[in-house]
Design a protein around this motif. Structure first.
Motif, mmCIF file in Angstrom:
data_model
loop_
_atom_site.group_PDB
_atom_site.id
_atom_site.type_symbol
_atom_site.label_atom_id
_atom_site.label_comp_id
_atom_site.label_asym_id
_atom_site.label_seq_id
_atom_site.Cartn_x
_atom_site.Cartn_y
_atom_site.Cartn_z
ATOM 1 N N ALA A 292 0.921 -1.144 0.065
ATOM 2 C CA ALA A 292 -0.028 -0.078 -0.131
ATOM 3 C C ALA A 292 1.032 1.302 0.092
ATOM 4 N N HIS A 293 1.999 1.235 0.784
ATOM 5 C CA HIS A 293 2.797 2.226 0.930
ATOM 6 C C HIS A 293 3.626 2.701 -0.580
ATOM 7 N N ASN A 294 3.960 1.563 -1.166
ATOM 8 C CA ASN A 294 4.548 1.641 -2.565
ATOM 9 C C ASN A 294 3.469 2.284 -3.446
ATOM 10 N N PHE A 295 2.232 2.069 -3.265
ATOM 11 C CA PHE A 295 1.064 2.674 -4.282
ATOM 12 C C PHE A 295 0.281 3.752 -3.596
ATOM 13 N N ALA A 296 0.768 4.545 -2.788
ATOM 14 C CA ALA A 296 0.335 5.500 -2.060
ATOM 15 C C ALA A 296 -0.480 6.568 -2.780
ATOM 16 N N ASN A 297 -1.701 6.885 -2.406
ATOM 17 C CA ASN A 297 -2.526 7.769 -3.004
ATOM 18 C C ASN A 297 -3.114 8.615 -2.366
ATOM 19 N N THR A 298 -3.132 9.918 -2.787
ATOM 20 C CA THR A 298 -3.875 10.993 -1.974
ATOM 21 C C THR A 298 -5.403 10.735 -1.568
ATOM 22 N N LEU A 299 -6.091 9.985 -2.266
ATOM 23 C CA LEU A 299 -7.326 9.681 -2.014
ATOM 24 C C LEU A 299 -7.530 8.781 -0.684
ATOM 25 N N TYR A 300 -6.127 8.002 -0.517
ATOM 26 C CA TYR A 300 -6.305 7.122 0.815
ATOM 27 C C TYR A 300 -5.206 7.371 1.412
ATOM 28 N N PRO A 301 -5.353 8.480 2.546
ATOM 29 C CA PRO A 301 -4.138 9.173 3.373
ATOM 30 C C PRO A 301 -3.387 8.177 4.176
ATOM 31 N N VAL A 302 -3.989 6.992 4.944
ATOM 32 C CA VAL A 302 -3.414 6.167 5.558
ATOM 33 C C VAL A 302 -2.382 5.461 4.937
ATOM 34 N N THR A 303 -2.417 5.206 3.296
ATOM 35 C CA THR A 303 -1.306 4.472 2.633
ATOM 36 C C THR A 303 -0.132 5.075 2.544
ATOM 37 N N PHE A 304 0.146 6.248 3.003
ATOM 38 C CA PHE A 304 1.313 6.959 3.272
ATOM 39 C C PHE A 304 1.978 6.526 4.650
ATOM 40 N N LEU A 305 1.396 5.879 5.467
ATOM 41 C CA LEU A 305 2.233 5.496 6.492
ATOM 42 C C LEU A 305 3.327 4.184 6.270
#
Length: 396
Positions: A292-305
């Motif tokens: 999820a982190h490698n494909f982080a998207n601004t629509l899903y902020p938690v993916t940036f963790l």
């Protein structure tokens, strides 16, 4: 002293047995008796394994493993309240007892309602009172916000004990984790109280303000519109140490990964928890977090963790150590435990990352896999049978 107490209780025991004056209260008497003393009865037939361990000792050991999280959580409630209200001129014991008095009503509510129902049902059925709720009774308040009203908790506990446990036959027959059913009931019945916000309410001390309301770290991210820092109650970013040691607001018993690891060591050393489930759940969560982190998207902020942040924040670690390892609701085959644990970890991160309306996914992930545990075991057992049949056919 204990011998004298046992002798006195033994003298009135016949009155609670069949034909005695209080025979209708046999289950209640037996519950208190076996809680205080180890029964001296032995099985007359059908014994395959002799073991000093029993369900009572197992449950007490789980409670002991929960103590580090419980004690830290009480102190952290006081600490977060003090920081939020600006009244930080207090020592360790003041903060601890503030948290203790804040969570004590929830603990008492869970035990009184849950044990009360179990006592009534056992008496009606003429069964022994089981020890399963010793663990559930402390787990339930630990996975709820400290601000949860006691009446809501009482309703949720009653629902979970009756419809997730007793209707299936009681301890050992439930296929869903009772504590998580309580949490799920609260989330769906009273979403405003379970939305990721925590309220630290003054207990009548000299705090600068009467209370504080703010979002938990995962709640902050779910409400953001892109990459964002995880902030504490003062607005300062949380460090990795804060996340690991649990120095942030959340459901009061599940924030400290450090204390959870202490509990895990106790459970593994005593053979109560399955390392296969814990290891595979952590692996599933880590790999899905990395993806999820490698494909982080601004629509899903938690993916940036990062994966470390995902595993440290929220109830993920608590869920895989104390919930996923529940021997009643988990898989029983070794291969099944790997599959079961891995899917819990992966599904928890998927829900957390891609459902912005629900920033914590561990609860639903464990409950979902509780439903699939029997199917996983069935498939594993049948695969083993088919493999052995093929080997037998080749030899013949």
């Amino acid at each position: 002293m204990m011998k004298g107490l046992k002798k006195k209780i033994d003298s009135v025991k016949p009155q609670f047995e069949k034909g005695g004056k209080f025979s209708k209260l046999h289950s209640v008497f037996d519950g208190f008796y076996t809680f205080l003393f180890t029964p001296n009865e032995t099985s007359g037939s059908g014994v395959h394994i002799h073991d000093s361990n029993d369900s009572k000792r197992t449950m007490i050991m789980v409670v002991i493993a929960l103590l580090p999280c419980c004690l830290f959580g009480m102190w952290n409630v006081g600490l977060q309240h003090a920081i939020a209200t600006g009244d930080t001129d207090h020592g360790l014991f003041h903060l601890f007892f503030y948290g203790f008095w804040a969570v004590l009503p929830q603990i008492l509510t869970a035990y009184i309602v849950g044990l009360g129902i179990e006592f009534i049902v056992a008496q009606i059925r003429g069964h022994e009172i089981q020890e399963g709720f010793l663990v559930s009774g402390i787990l339930i308040p630990m996975i709820c916000p400290v601000s949860t009203p006691c009446w809501m908790l009482a309703v949720a506990v009653a629902f979970a004990v009756v419809f997730a446990k007793e209707v299936f036959g009681g301890t050992g027959y439930n296929f869903l984790n009772v504590a998580l059913v309580t949490r799920a009931f609260l989330f769906f019945a009273y979403p405003s109280k379970m939305s990721g916000d925590n309220v630290f309410v003054s207990l009548g001390d000299t705090a600068a303000v009467d209370g504080f309301s703010g979002a938990t770290p995962l709640g902050q991210l779910a409400a953001s519109s892109g990459p964002a820092e995880v902030l504490g109650v003062t607005g300062d970013p949380l460090s990795y140490a804060d996340m690991f040691f649990g120095l942030y607001p959340g459901s009061w018993g599940e924030t400290s990964t450090f204390c959870i690891l202490i509990g895990l060591v106790i459970l593994l050393a005593t053979g109560i928890a399955s390392w296969r489930i814990v290891f595979s759940a952590a692996a599933g969560g880590f790999l899905m977090s990395l993806l999820a982190h490698n494909f982080a998207n601004t629509l899903y902020p938690v993916t940036f963790l990062s994966p470390i942040e995902q595993l440290s924040l929220g109830g993920f670690a608590f869920a895989i150590v104390f919930m996923a390892t529940d021997p009643v609701t988990a898989c029983r085959t070794n291969i099944g435990k790997y599959i079961y644990g891995f899917l819990i970890g992966a599904v928890a991160i998927i829900i957390r990352c891609y459902n912005t309306g629900y920033p914590e996914g561990a609860m639903l992930a464990v409950l979902l896999m509780n439903c699939f545990a029997p199917l996983i075991d069935y498939c594993v057992v049948n695969a083993n049978i088919n493999r052995r049949l093929k080997r037998a056919a080749v030899k013949n």
